[in-house]
Scaffold this motif. Structure first.
Motif, PDB file in Angstrom:
ATOM      1  N   TRP B 198     -36.732 -45.263  13.486  1.00 48.29           N
ATOM      2  CA  TRP B 198     -35.909 -44.298  13.860  1.00 48.29           C
ATOM      3  C   TRP B 198     -36.590 -43.097  13.891  1.00 48.29           C
ATOM      4  CZ3 TRP B 198     -30.693 -43.799  15.698  1.00 48.29           C
ATOM      5  CH2 TRP B 198     -30.519 -42.346  15.833  1.00 48.29           C
ATOM      6  N   MET B 199     -37.393 -42.699  12.854  1.00 45.35           N
ATOM      7  CA  MET B 199     -38.157 -41.364  12.510  1.00 45.35           C
ATOM      8  C   MET B 199     -39.223 -41.139  13.512  1.00 45.35           C
ATOM      9  SD  MET B 199     -37.738 -40.703   8.628  1.00 45.35           S
ATOM     10  CE  MET B 199     -38.279 -38.997   8.691  1.00 45.35           C
ATOM     11  N   ASP B 200     -39.919 -42.368  13.894  1.00 45.30           N
ATOM     12  CA  ASP B 200     -41.084 -42.401  14.772  1.00 45.30           C
ATOM     13  C   ASP B 200     -40.668 -42.090  16.163  1.00 45.30           C
ATOM     14  OD1 ASP B 200     -42.948 -43.262  13.058  1.00 45.30           O
ATOM     15  OD2 ASP B 200     -42.868 -45.079  13.385  1.00 45.30           O
ATOM     16  N   ALA B 201     -39.517 -42.638  16.441  1.00 54.23           N
ATOM     17  CA  ALA B 201     -39.139 -42.352  17.823  1.00 54.23           C
ATOM     18  C   ALA B 201     -38.527 -40.814  17.966  1.00 54.23           C
ATOM     19  CB  ALA B 201     -37.762 -43.440  18.085  1.00 54.23           C
ATOM     20  N   ALA B 202     -37.911 -40.237  16.861  1.00 53.91           N
ATOM     21  CA  ALA B 202     -37.358 -38.919  16.761  1.00 53.91           C
ATOM     22  C   ALA B 202     -38.697 -38.043  16.806  1.00 53.91           C
ATOM     23  CB  ALA B 202     -36.690 -38.689  15.428  1.00 53.91           C
ATOM     24  N   ARG B 203     -39.743 -38.095  16.428  1.00 51.21           N
ATOM     25  CA  ARG B 203     -41.012 -37.688  16.543  1.00 51.21           C
ATOM     26  C   ARG B 203     -41.477 -37.459  18.096  1.00 51.21           C
ATOM     27  NH1 ARG B 203     -42.552 -40.332  11.973  1.00 51.21           N
ATOM     28  NH2 ARG B 203     -41.876 -39.245  10.057  1.00 51.21           N
ATOM     29  N   ARG B 204     -40.993 -38.575  18.904  1.00 50.71           N
ATOM     30  CA  ARG B 204     -41.694 -38.598  20.074  1.00 50.71           C
ATOM     31  C   ARG B 204     -40.778 -37.789  21.224  1.00 50.71           C
ATOM     32  NH1 ARG B 204     -42.745 -43.925  18.582  1.00 50.71           N
ATOM     33  NH2 ARG B 204     -41.034 -44.573  19.964  1.00 50.71           N
ATOM     34  N   GLU B 205     -39.609 -37.457  20.451  1.00 48.38           N
ATOM     35  CA  GLU B 205     -38.488 -36.723  21.595  1.00 48.38           C
ATOM     36  C   GLU B 205     -39.138 -35.383  21.847  1.00 48.38           C
ATOM     37  OE1 GLU B 205     -34.467 -39.305  20.630  1.00 48.38           O
ATOM     38  OE2 GLU B 205     -34.724 -37.196  19.602  1.00 48.38           O
ATOM     39  N   THR B 206     -38.723 -34.868  22.982  1.00 45.17           N
ATOM     40  CA  THR B 206     -39.309 -33.560  23.509  1.00 45.17           C
ATOM     41  C   THR B 206     -37.963 -32.507  23.813  1.00 45.17           C
ATOM     42  OG1 THR B 206     -39.249 -34.058  25.637  1.00 45.17           O
ATOM     43  CG2 THR B 206     -41.464 -34.293  24.243  1.00 45.17           C
ATOM     44  N   GLU B 207     -36.822 -32.942  23.774  1.00 42.24           N
ATOM     45  CA  GLU B 207     -35.755 -32.306  24.092  1.00 42.24           C
ATOM     46  C   GLU B 207     -35.539 -31.083  22.925  1.00 42.24           C
ATOM     47  OE1 GLU B 207     -35.318 -35.425  23.980  1.00 42.24           O
ATOM     48  OE2 GLU B 207     -35.230 -36.015  26.029  1.00 42.24           O
ATOM     49  N   PHE B 208     -34.983 -29.930  23.093  1.00 47.66           N
ATOM     50  CA  PHE B 208     -34.866 -28.794  22.287  1.00 47.66           C
ATOM     51  C   PHE B 208     -33.505 -28.650  22.351  1.00 47.66           C
ATOM     52  CE2 PHE B 208     -34.382 -24.412  20.806  1.00 47.66           C
ATOM     53  CZ  PHE B 208     -35.166 -24.344  19.684  1.00 47.66           C
ATOM     54  N   VAL B 209     -32.558 -28.783  21.258  1.00 48.96           N
ATOM     55  CA  VAL B 209     -31.049 -28.468  21.324  1.00 48.96           C
ATOM     56  C   VAL B 209     -30.904 -27.058  20.409  1.00 48.96           C
ATOM     57  CG1 VAL B 209     -28.748 -29.336  20.496  1.00 48.96           C
ATOM     58  CG2 VAL B 209     -30.695 -30.846  21.561  1.00 48.96           C
ATOM     59  N   ALA B 210     -30.562 -26.054  20.895  1.00 46.97           N
ATOM     60  CA  ALA B 210     -30.722 -24.792  20.553  1.00 46.97           C
ATOM     61  C   ALA B 210     -29.641 -24.851  19.285  1.00 46.97           C
ATOM     62  CB  ALA B 210     -30.251 -23.832  21.652  1.00 46.97           C
ATOM     63  N   GLY B 211     -28.414 -25.585  19.560  1.00 50.52           N
ATOM     64  CA  GLY B 211     -27.459 -25.462  18.565  1.00 50.52           C
ATOM     65  C   GLY B 211     -27.778 -25.861  17.203  1.00 50.52           C
ATOM     66  N   ASP B 212     -28.741 -26.848  17.250  1.00 51.35           N
ATOM     67  CA  ASP B 212     -29.251 -27.474  16.111  1.00 51.35           C
ATOM     68  C   ASP B 212     -30.592 -26.908  15.597  1.00 51.35           C
ATOM     69  OD1 ASP B 212     -27.382 -29.622  15.452  1.00 51.35           O
ATOM     70  OD2 ASP B 212     -27.979 -30.803  17.110  1.00 51.35           O
ATOM     71  N   GLU B 213     -31.052 -25.654  15.761  1.00 45.45           N
ATOM     72  CA  GLU B 213     -32.065 -25.224  15.651  1.00 45.45           C
ATOM     73  C   GLU B 213     -32.077 -23.952  15.218  1.00 45.45           C
ATOM     74  OE1 GLU B 213     -35.427 -26.437  15.581  1.00 45.45           O
ATOM     75  OE2 GLU B 213     -35.378 -28.230  17.084  1.00 45.45           O
ATOM     76  N   PRO B 214     -31.228 -23.586  14.034  1.00 45.53           N
ATOM     77  CA  PRO B 214     -31.268 -22.418  13.648  1.00 45.53           C
ATOM     78  C   PRO B 214     -32.471 -21.678  13.181  1.00 45.53           C
ATOM     79  CG  PRO B 214     -30.272 -23.764  12.086  1.00 45.53           C
ATOM     80  CD  PRO B 214     -30.771 -24.561  13.232  1.00 45.53           C
ATOM     81  N   TYR B 215     -33.764 -22.384  12.693  1.00 45.41           N
ATOM     82  CA  TYR B 215     -34.801 -21.590  12.167  1.00 45.41           C
ATOM     83  C   TYR B 215     -35.723 -21.772  13.224  1.00 45.41           C
ATOM     84  CZ  TYR B 215     -31.651 -22.779   8.615  1.00 45.41           C
ATOM     85  OH  TYR B 215     -30.331 -22.519   7.785  1.00 45.41           O
ATOM     86  N   ALA B 216     -35.580 -22.132  14.359  1.00 45.95           N
ATOM     87  CA  ALA B 216     -36.687 -22.299  15.388  1.00 45.95           C
ATOM     88  C   ALA B 216     -37.641 -21.109  15.498  1.00 45.95           C
ATOM     89  CB  ALA B 216     -36.016 -22.750  16.794  1.00 45.95           C
ATOM     90  N   SER B 217     -37.322 -19.862  15.550  1.00 43.42           N
ATOM     91  CA  SER B 217     -38.166 -18.842  15.574  1.00 43.42           C
ATOM     92  C   SER B 217     -39.044 -18.912  14.651  1.00 43.42           C
ATOM     93  CB  SER B 217     -37.409 -17.458  15.661  1.00 43.42           C
ATOM     94  OG  SER B 217     -36.509 -17.312  14.796  1.00 43.42           O
ATOM     95  N   ASP B 218     -39.127 -19.142  13.521  1.00 44.99           N
ATOM     96  CA  ASP B 218     -39.906 -19.377  12.471  1.00 44.99           C
ATOM     97  C   ASP B 218     -40.950 -20.283  12.664  1.00 44.99           C
ATOM     98  OD1 ASP B 218     -36.993 -19.190  11.353  1.00 44.99           O
ATOM     99  OD2 ASP B 218     -38.082 -18.195   9.663  1.00 44.99           O
ATOM    100  N   HIS B 219     -40.594 -21.251  13.421  1.00 43.71           N
ATOM    101  CA  HIS B 219     -41.266 -22.571  13.741  1.00 43.71           C
ATOM    102  C   HIS B 219     -42.408 -22.404  14.886  1.00 43.71           C
ATOM    103  CE1 HIS B 219     -42.242 -26.519  13.583  1.00 43.71           C
ATOM    104  NE2 HIS B 219     -41.758 -26.939  14.920  1.00 43.71           N
ATOM    105  N   ARG B 220     -41.889 -21.354  15.880  1.00 40.19           N
ATOM    106  CA  ARG B 220     -42.649 -21.603  17.006  1.00 40.19           C
ATOM    107  C   ARG B 220     -43.660 -20.116  17.249  1.00 40.19           C
ATOM    108  NH1 ARG B 220     -38.564 -22.881  22.312  1.00 40.19           N
ATOM    109  NH2 ARG B 220     -39.093 -25.200  21.888  1.00 40.19           N
TER     110      ARG B 220
END
Lengths: 186, 220
Positions: B198-220
């Motif tokens: 499951w986790m391997d498949a998750a890492r290959r996913e490229t979609e970005f779901v803003a509602g689940d990414e409260p900390y994305a600005s720190d990340h990018r």
């Protein structure tokens, strides 16, 4: 347990009192009620308790596998969902708040409950009384308090006439404690 | 049987029954729907009256909600012993799954599942800290009691491990430091074949779901 005549001792804890937390923790590792003590072990959480009871009393779930799966699905949906209904129409058996709490989100959740109740197979959701009815019993009482019309009136009447429900309601009406945080619309 | 799921990177509720079925070696067809920005799985209405994932379609009938799916699968495949065989252990297993099912709001809200990202230290409020402590208490109590039987909560794999697997990935994403016994449990879950897949498949996913990414600005 009342409907199926499973004997038990009831221990009521007054919530929202200064001593409540310590009192609950004496009985419940999760720090929440309800909690069932049986055969020297503890089962906590309403849904886990119902599944435990169903192992001893199979009539708690419908007999046909497909109906049982559906009963579990709507019970689980109640267990983790309907957050807005629970927030804006908190259970308060003694009070009458007709028309209160109807935000758009609450109305959407009422619509979903209407759909579920609309598919009732008999007097109860799956014909005979099941754990799914126990899960929706507090919703029946909320709709009574907040005078929600529309959802399956016959189902509500069936539930309100159930001796176990009457017993719970009468005991609730006699309770002396009032919790201002839960009297939402005073 | 068809299991309808959401994004593997984000959908913790989908991960639970998927890991259960896969780890137990039960065959199913996977149907993946992708989340929109609000975390709604597009097209889920076609499968379930709730419009949510996961849904398991058995003989054409939908069973929705992860916990109802797990109970229904356990009942359908009794030989797999998906709940602990011991009655007392089974009670505790059901209790901790139900507690997860309707609780831990702070942990879920402030530390949403996000397998491919790393946000060390994020999402720690007093409430989420309390949730973390309660998870650790549950795990260590189970491991103390059943540790002799194996590295998982009730010794061998059960629904309870599938149910807490998304929490294990959260602790990795948000770098939660844990007592040794709890960390060893996380390692055991991360080593499960179904979890790895499951986790391997998750890492290959490229979609970005803003509602689940409260900390994305720190990340990018």
């Amino acid at each position: 347990m009342k409907v199926y005549g499973m004997p038990f001792d009831e221990k009521r804890i007054h919530l929202y009192a200064p001593s409540s937390k310590a009192e609950i923790l004496r009985y419940s590792p999760a720090g929440k009620v309800p909690v069932l003590h049986d055969e020297g072990t503890v089962v906590w959480d309403s849904l886990a308790i119902l599944e435990y009871l169903a192992e001893r009393e199979p009539r708690l779930w419908p007999r046909a596998a497909a109906e049982r799966a559906r009963a579990r699905a709507i019970s689980a949906e109640m267990h983790a969902g309907f957050a807005k209904l629970r927030e804006h129409m908190s259970m308060n058996i003694r009070k009458r708040y007709p028309g209160k709490g109807r935000t758009p989100e609450v109305l959407a959740e009422i619509g979903r409950i209407s759909a579920i109740w609309g598919e009732a197979k008999g007097p109860f959701l799956f014909g005979e009384f099941s754990a799914a009815d126990a899960m929706y019993a507090p919703v029946v009482l909320r709709f009574r308090t907040y005078a929600v019309e529309g959802p399956n009136r016959r189902y509500m009447d069936t539930m309100l006439a159930l001796p176990a429900m009457r017993e719970w309601i009468e005991a609730a009406e006699r309770e002396p404690e009032s919790i201002p945080e839960l009297d939402l619309y005073e | 049987m068809q299991l309808i799921i959401g994004n593997k990177n984000y959908s913790s509720w989908s991960m639970r029954p998927w890991v259960l079925l896969r780890e137990a070696g039960i065959a199913f067809e996977e149907v993946q729907l992708k989340f929109d920005d609000t975390g709604h799985a597009k097209g889920a209405e076609r499968y379930s009256p709730t419009g949510k994932v996961p849904v398991l379609v058995i003989d054409g009938e939908p069973v929705w909600d992860s916990l109802a799916i797990c109970e229904s699968v356990a009942e359908r495949y009794p030989e797999k012993q998906l709940w602990p065989a011991d009655a007392r252990a089974r009670r505790v297993a059901r209790s901790i799954c139900a507690e997860m099912h309707s609780g831990f709001q702070a942990l879920r809200g402030e530390m949403p599942m996000n397998i491919r990202s790393r946000h060390p230290g994020k999402g720690r409020s007093p409430e989420s800290q309390r949730d973390i402590e309660r998870v650790v208490q549950i795990w260590t109590t189970c491991l103390d009691r059943h540790g002799a039987l194996g590295p998982l909560l009730f010794g061998r794999f059960s629904i309870a491990d599938a149910y807490y697997a998304p929490v294990v990935t959260r602790f990795q994403t948000y770098a939660v430091s844990l007592p040794p016994a709890a960390q060893a449990y996380c390692d055991a879950v991360l080593a499960l074949r179904a979890v790895r897949e499951w986790m391997d498949a998750a890492r290959r996913e490229t979609e970005f779901v803003a509602g689940d990414e409260p900390y994305a600005s720190d990340h990018r």
